[in-house]
Write a protein that holds these residues in place. Structure first.
Motif: not given
Length: 232
Positions: A38, A40, A189, A212-213, A215
């Motif tokens: 992920s 963000a 998520f 998130a993984s 940002v």
């Protein structure tokens, strides 16, 4: 549409640029989000975050650059091919859900499958399973009668029903109270990790971005990574 192995999976954005008049919103943006991972994107209002999502969706045509989802290039497609690729490879969660309030959660979630010609029973079964996984009541109550958090989790289920390669979320918790925000963010998520779906979230909420993984901040039309130590 044939998959191109060289493009990999998940979401790949390369050299994406877009401007309106003299204002540059995106300047050679590069971003890769692997399946199950992920990212963000934060930044002030008007910085171009939602424009980036609209470029990925194909609703805004970038001036240059390429976008691929699940190994399939999306940029440069004719409108009919782009619409088909969007249905197959992309899911979208909007800030206010954009659900049909008079329909039940199952009816709302199954709509993408039904519009794509799926069997009614199979679509309802898949919708029910997703709603149960996300903890949403799926009886005969109209979606408009559910809580804000339940409606937004219904929107997440609808975006995932077609098993997209990439899920996009534009301020998915922005209209929720703190408790619902935490629940929706946790579910969003989690389910993307479990379903090996790349997730790209635009948010103003640091608590959501923290999940998130990776940002990024969109600063002066460029994506700038946010260091984890700085975030801590």
């Amino acid at each position: 549409m044939t998959r191109n192995p060289s493009l990999g999976g998940g979401l790949q954005i390369q050299g994406l640029s877009y401007q309106v008049g003299d204002r540059v919103l995106l300047n050679k943006v590069d971003l890769t989000v692997a399946p199950g991972e992920s990212a963000a994107i934060t930044g002030p209002s008007g910085s171009g975050k939602s424009t980036l999502l609209m470029c990925v969706l194909g609703l805004v045509r970038p001036d240059s650059g390429t976008i691929a989802a699940g190994g399939h290039r999306l940029t440069g497609l004719l409108p009919s091919a782009l619409a088909k690729a969007r249905r197959k490879h992309l899911g979208m969660v909007f800030q206010f859900g954009e659900l049909l309030p008079e329909l039940t959660p199952v009816e709302n979630v199954s709509l993408p499958m039904l519009l794509d010609g799926a069997d009614h029973h199979r679509a309802y079964e898949a919708a029910t399973q997703l709603l149960e996984e996300l903890g949403v009541p799926h009886g005969s109550t109209p979606t408009g009668m559910l809580s804000g958090g339940e409606r937004q989790r219904t929107a997440v289920a609808r975006a995932l029903i077609a098993q997209p390669s990439v899920l996009l979320a534009d301020e998915p918790t922005g209209a929720l109270d703190p408790e619902s925000r935490e629940n929706v963010a946790d579910q969003l998520f989690r389910i993307c990790r479990e379903r090996d779906c790349a997730l790209l979230v635009v948010t103003h909420d640091p608590a959501v971005a923290e999940r998130a993984s990776e940002v990024f901040q969109l600063q002066e039309s460029v994506l700038v990574p946010v260091d984890r130590e700085v975030r801590a």
